[in-house]
Write a protein that holds these residues in place. Structure first.
Motif, PDB file in Angstrom:
ATOM      1  N   THR A 111      -4.830   3.420  18.829  1.00  0.00           N
ATOM      2  CA  THR A 111      -4.127   2.155  19.078  1.00  0.00           C
ATOM      3  C   THR A 111      -3.909   1.392  17.767  1.00  0.00           C
ATOM      4  N   GLU A 112      -4.940   1.296  16.936  1.00  0.00           N
ATOM      5  CA  GLU A 112      -4.815   0.560  15.678  1.00  0.00           C
ATOM      6  C   GLU A 112      -3.934   1.303  14.683  1.00  0.00           C
ATOM      7  N   SER A 113      -3.834   2.621  14.825  1.00  0.00           N
ATOM      8  CA  SER A 113      -2.937   3.383  13.944  1.00  0.00           C
ATOM      9  C   SER A 113      -1.468   3.086  14.244  1.00  0.00           C
ATOM     10  N   CYS A 114      -1.194   2.591  15.457  1.00  0.00           N
ATOM     11  CA  CYS A 114       0.200   2.299  15.851  1.00  0.00           C
ATOM     12  C   CYS A 114       0.637   0.893  15.463  1.00  0.00           C
TER      13      CYS A 114
ATOM     14  N   ILE B   8       7.421   0.628  10.364  1.00  0.00           N
ATOM     15  CA  ILE B   8       7.737  -0.433   9.400  1.00  0.00           C
ATOM     16  C   ILE B   8       7.849   0.186   8.009  1.00  0.00           C
ATOM     17  N   ILE B   9       8.953  -0.033   7.342  1.00  0.00           N
ATOM     18  CA  ILE B   9       9.217   0.564   6.033  1.00  0.00           C
ATOM     19  C   ILE B   9       9.300  -0.553   5.000  1.00  0.00           C
ATOM     20  N   HIS B  10       8.386  -0.517   4.048  1.00  0.00           N
ATOM     21  CA  HIS B  10       8.361  -1.491   2.956  1.00  0.00           C
ATOM     22  C   HIS B  10       7.550  -0.872   1.825  1.00  0.00           C
ATOM     23  N   GLN B  11       7.886  -1.211   0.587  1.00  0.00           N
ATOM     24  CA  GLN B  11       7.217  -0.584  -0.548  1.00  0.00           C
ATOM     25  C   GLN B  11       5.736  -0.924  -0.620  1.00  0.00           C
TER      26      GLN B  11
ATOM     27  N   GLN C 118       1.445  -8.252  -4.537  1.00  0.00           N
ATOM     28  CA  GLN C 118       1.902  -7.182  -3.643  1.00  0.00           C
ATOM     29  C   GLN C 118       1.378  -7.370  -2.227  1.00  0.00           C
ATOM     30  N   ILE C 119       0.147  -7.855  -2.094  1.00  0.00           N
ATOM     31  CA  ILE C 119      -0.397  -8.123  -0.758  1.00  0.00           C
ATOM     32  C   ILE C 119       0.415  -9.213  -0.075  1.00  0.00           C
ATOM     33  N   VAL C 120       0.759 -10.271  -0.802  1.00  0.00           N
ATOM     34  CA  VAL C 120       1.548 -11.368  -0.214  1.00  0.00           C
ATOM     35  C   VAL C 120       2.912 -10.855   0.251  1.00  0.00           C
ATOM     36  N   LYS C 121       3.557 -10.011  -0.542  1.00  0.00           N
ATOM     37  CA  LYS C 121       4.861  -9.477  -0.143  1.00  0.00           C
ATOM     38  C   LYS C 121       4.750  -8.651   1.128  1.00  0.00           C
ATOM     39  N   ALA C 122       3.683  -7.856   1.255  1.00  0.00           N
ATOM     40  CA  ALA C 122       3.500  -7.052   2.472  1.00  0.00           C
ATOM     41  C   ALA C 122       3.290  -7.947   3.690  1.00  0.00           C
ATOM     42  N   ILE C 123       2.470  -8.990   3.543  1.00  0.00           N
ATOM     43  CA  ILE C 123       2.209  -9.885   4.680  1.00  0.00           C
ATOM     44  C   ILE C 123       3.475 -10.636   5.070  1.00  0.00           C
ATOM     45  N   GLN C 124       4.237 -11.096   4.078  1.00  0.00           N
ATOM     46  CA  GLN C 124       5.501 -11.770   4.383  1.00  0.00           C
ATOM     47  C   GLN C 124       6.420 -10.868   5.198  1.00  0.00           C
ATOM     48  N   PHE C 125       6.507  -9.595   4.836  1.00  0.00           N
ATOM     49  CA  PHE C 125       7.380  -8.669   5.559  1.00  0.00           C
ATOM     50  C   PHE C 125       6.886  -8.484   6.999  1.00  0.00           C
ATOM     51  N   LEU C 126       5.572  -8.377   7.198  1.00  0.00           N
ATOM     52  CA  LEU C 126       5.042  -8.253   8.558  1.00  0.00           C
ATOM     53  C   LEU C 126       5.358  -9.499   9.375  1.00  0.00           C
TER      54      LEU C 126
ATOM     55  N   LEU D  53      -1.100   1.178 -10.097  1.00  0.00           N
ATOM     56  CA  LEU D  53      -1.380  -0.124  -9.488  1.00  0.00           C
ATOM     57  C   LEU D  53      -0.365  -0.506  -8.416  1.00  0.00           C
ATOM     58  N   LEU D  54       0.264   0.481  -7.791  1.00  0.00           N
ATOM     59  CA  LEU D  54       1.117   0.213  -6.643  1.00  0.00           C
ATOM     60  C   LEU D  54       0.228   0.102  -5.409  1.00  0.00           C
ATOM     61  N   LEU D  55       0.243  -1.073  -4.792  1.00  0.00           N
ATOM     62  CA  LEU D  55      -0.644  -1.357  -3.666  1.00  0.00           C
ATOM     63  C   LEU D  55       0.131  -1.302  -2.357  1.00  0.00           C
ATOM     64  N   LYS D  56      -0.552  -0.818  -1.319  1.00  0.00           N
ATOM     65  CA  LYS D  56       0.053  -0.776   0.015  1.00  0.00           C
ATOM     66  C   LYS D  56      -0.968  -1.295   1.022  1.00  0.00           C
ATOM     67  N   LEU D  57      -0.518  -2.194   1.879  1.00  0.00           N
ATOM     68  CA  LEU D  57      -1.357  -2.745   2.952  1.00  0.00           C
ATOM     69  C   LEU D  57      -1.355  -1.779   4.126  1.00  0.00           C
ATOM     70  N   THR D  58      -2.536  -1.483   4.681  1.00  0.00           N
ATOM     71  CA  THR D  58      -2.654  -0.503   5.753  1.00  0.00           C
ATOM     72  C   THR D  58      -3.053  -1.185   7.054  1.00  0.00           C
ATOM     73  N   ASP D  59      -3.044  -0.392   8.132  1.00  0.00           N
ATOM     74  CA  ASP D  59      -3.638  -0.853   9.382  1.00  0.00           C
ATOM     75  C   ASP D  59      -5.159  -0.814   9.235  1.00  0.00           C
ATOM     76  N   ASN D  60      -5.868  -1.275  10.270  1.00  0.00           N
ATOM     77  CA  ASN D  60      -7.330  -1.337  10.182  1.00  0.00           C
ATOM     78  C   ASN D  60      -8.007  -0.239  10.994  1.00  0.00           C
ATOM     79  N   SER D  61      -7.308   0.876  11.226  1.00  0.00           N
ATOM     80  CA  SER D  61      -7.927   1.962  11.979  1.00  0.00           C
ATOM     81  C   SER D  61      -9.074   2.569  11.169  1.00  0.00           C
ATOM     82  N   LEU D  62     -10.213   2.793  11.856  1.00  0.00           N
ATOM     83  CA  LEU D  62     -11.456   3.354  11.307  1.00  0.00           C
ATOM     84  C   LEU D  62     -12.189   2.401  10.374  1.00  0.00           C
TER      85      LEU D  62
END
Length: 592
Positions: free
Chosen positions: A365-368, A373-376, A433-441, A462-471
């Motif tokens: 469920t958390e993986s979904c 969603i596509i964002h850098q 980069q975290i702020v940009k990911a949250i803004q997109f969500l 140093l390219l960062l990506k925000l993930t889901d919280n699975s596991l």
């Protein structure tokens, strides 16, 4: 060597020039909060020392903000007095007129704490970002002893709605009428009052004639429909006399059955023994409403199905009680692709054979959560393998450095052999980069609810990506606590209203980002490590917050503190956080 270190420290702090005047010039805490959402004083000159960093910071001015209020005073108790001279530069005069101060442009600095304001009058003609420079020359008695202060601002001016309407009206009428009006020949075509009356009468006659014709057509159509209906009724009534006896004998039964089907009470059980097609299709009772169930995550992930034979597991990266993360390879489908080197490095999340069904369901469920969603700066799910007898695999792109929290912990021990070392500017870059990911969500109407370094991955560039919280609950058990409600939650990352009332919003994500920024600046130390999780709500209600990390600039900690305001409306918006961090990042780059 010590003198060099002291000089570098002064450059980073921005206090490098000593003014020849005794002066305080700053924005008080209330004004700084109004402009930046940060509850702290912003000094440009403190006891005669100029903060060059603050002067180099280009302060953005929101369209709703019309003026800026400065606080200042002269620290001299006697003569000579301190004099000032103000001037303004505007990059786009069409969008904004010259700023106007509520004090004269030349004069004497007051000896007591005073406030003066500068208004930024937008013209409303166009929408533009206007760069403004406020130059203030400070001098003592003579023109030879002058200190120049340049305050840089960027004002966003919007086109006025009334001006927009005026433009639209002009365009509209210009389209209706020719640019050069045609001359009227009064000699050959005189217009008289009699002609005007004649035109009015003719228009009235035409109107009544049109209405009459329309009514006549409607009447003819109605008559045709009535004739057709009567002919149909005559055909249906044929043979009525032959069937009347049959209906007389069964009318009472039909009436009773019809009433019982039409006026059933809600608690009366329905007899389903009679299941003819006529009853199913033409039942008079209310149609049943199907129950709504949430979609099964297995069905959702099955749409991204990848065959089990194409997944080759490699090194085990992380392991918990039931969760595991592997490096792996996604094998190509055909031999031709294999020859071209089409195999792809991947990260595989899965569970052990001992995982309970509810744990597997929570993992899927958390993986979904961020599927599709596509964002850098978003870590996407690129596939899944849902096997009926084997643990499920959820597949992500390869990440060279892996989990951000693990990466920051390596940086903590850089002096003892690790090759990782991060500067303040690099840490700010990760926060951006975290702020940009949250803004997109948020633009996608998604609240993350679990923003933390453990839920980010990072590459070696140093390219960062925000993930889901699975596991995450299983792999980082020290970050989650159960407060007697049988639910593991990130207690020390939650806003007060989310912790107590389970109320999540954009503001609660801002609170969690503040804690995440604290993690970055402390290299993944544990927030509130000395506070028991059961006491967190009372601790936050009393106004206690995490202390400032070592080597964390005051400006960043002030921004964190703003994210932890008890009132959600007082926390900074992510658009404000992004502008502040980007400007801070650029300012740090000037000293490197």
């Amino acid at each position: 060597m010590k003198s060099i270190l002291v000089a570098i420290t002064l450059v980073l702090l921005g206090f490098v020039t000593i003014c020849k005047t005794d002066l305080d010039l700053f924005l008080d805490a209330q004004e700084t909060f109004r402009l930046l959402g940060v509850n702290a004083e912003l000094y440009y000159v403190r006891k005669g020392i100029v903060n060059n960093y603050a002067l180099s910071f280009v302060l953005p001015i929101h369209p709703d903000v019309q003026d800026i209020r400065f606080t200042w005073r002269s620290l001299r108790q006697g003569p000579p007095d301190i004099y000032y001279n103000m001037s303004f530069e505007v990059s786009n005069p069409r969008a904004m007129l010259a700023p106007v101060a509520n004090i004269s442009n030349t004069g004497k600095v007051p000896n007591s704490i005073s406030v003066f304001s500068i208004t930024f009058p937008c013209t409303g003609n166009i929408t533009a970002d206007v760069e403004v420079v406020i130059q203030m020359n400070i001098s003592i008695f003579s023109a030879s002893n002058i200190s120049v202060l340049n305050f840089k601002r960027k004002k966003t001016c919007l086109m006025d709605i009334r001006y927009q309407k005026t433009l639209r009206n002009k365009l509209y009428y210009n389209n209706l009428q020719p640019l050069t009006p045609r001359p009227i020949n009064l000699t050959h075509n005189p217009i008289t009052m009699d002609d005007t009356a004649t035109h009015v009468k003719m228009s009235t006659r035409i109107f009544y004639i049109t209405v009459g014709c329309a009514c006549a057509v409607i009447i003819l159509i109605a008559m045709a429909v009535a004739i057709y209906y009567l002919n149909t009724q005559k055909g249906n009534n044929r043979g009525y006399s032959e069937r009347i006896k049959y209906y007389d004998s069964t009318s009472s039964q039909q009436l009773t059955k019809q009433q019982s089907q039409t006026f059933l009470r809600s608690e009366t059980p329905v007899d389903n023994s009679y299941k003819s097609s006529s009853v199913r299709n033409y039942s008079c009772g209310p149609s049943p409403i199907p129950e709504c169930f949430p979609p099964d995550p297995r069905d959702i992930l099955q749409e991204m199905g990848i065959e089990h034979r194409r997944i080759a597991l490699g090194e085990l990266q992380m392991e918990g009680t039931f969760g595991r993360i592997y490096q792996g390879t996604l094998l190509s489908e055909t031999e031709s692709e294999t020859e071209l080197g089409a195999d792809q490095g991947i990260i595989v999340k899965t569970v052990s054979d001992q995982a309970r069904p509810d744990q597997v369901h929570l993992f899927l469920t958390e993986s979904c959560m961020m599927l599709g969603i596509i964002h850098q700066n978003i870590y996407p799910v690129i596939g899944a393998c849902i096997h009926p007898t084997q643990p499920p695999f959820v597949i992500y792109p390869h990440s060279s450095e892996g989990n951000l929290k693990k990466f920051l912990l390596k940086c903590q021990v850089s002096e003892t052999g690790s090759h990782y070392s991060l500067s303040t500017q690099q840490l700010v870059y990760l926060a951006i980069q975290i702020v940009k990911a949250i803004q997109f969500l948020h633009r996608k109407k998604i609240l993350h609810k679990d923003i933390a370094t453990r839920n980010c991955v990072i590459d070696n560039d140093l390219l960062l990506k925000l993930t889901d919280n699975s596991l995450s609950r299983d792999l980082f058990p020290g970050d989650y606590h159960c407060l007697g409600d049988n639910e593991n939650r990130p207690v020390k990352w939650l806003a007060l209203e989310a912790l107590v009332e389970r109320r999540f919003s954009l503001a609660s994500d801002a609170w969690a980002f503040g804690v995440t920024l604290w993690e970055l600046m402390s290299l993944a130390q544990q927030p509130y490590s000395e506070v028991d999780s059961f006491e967190m709500a009372a601790y936050l209600r009393e106004g206690y917050r995490i202390a400032q990390p070592i080597n964390c600039p005051d400006e960043l900690y002030s921004m964190m503190s703003g994210c932890w305001s008890k009132n959600p409306d007082e926390r900074p918006k992510f658009s404000q956080l992004l502008v502040y961090l980007q400007n801070f990042y650029e300012a740090l780059g000037q000293y490197i």
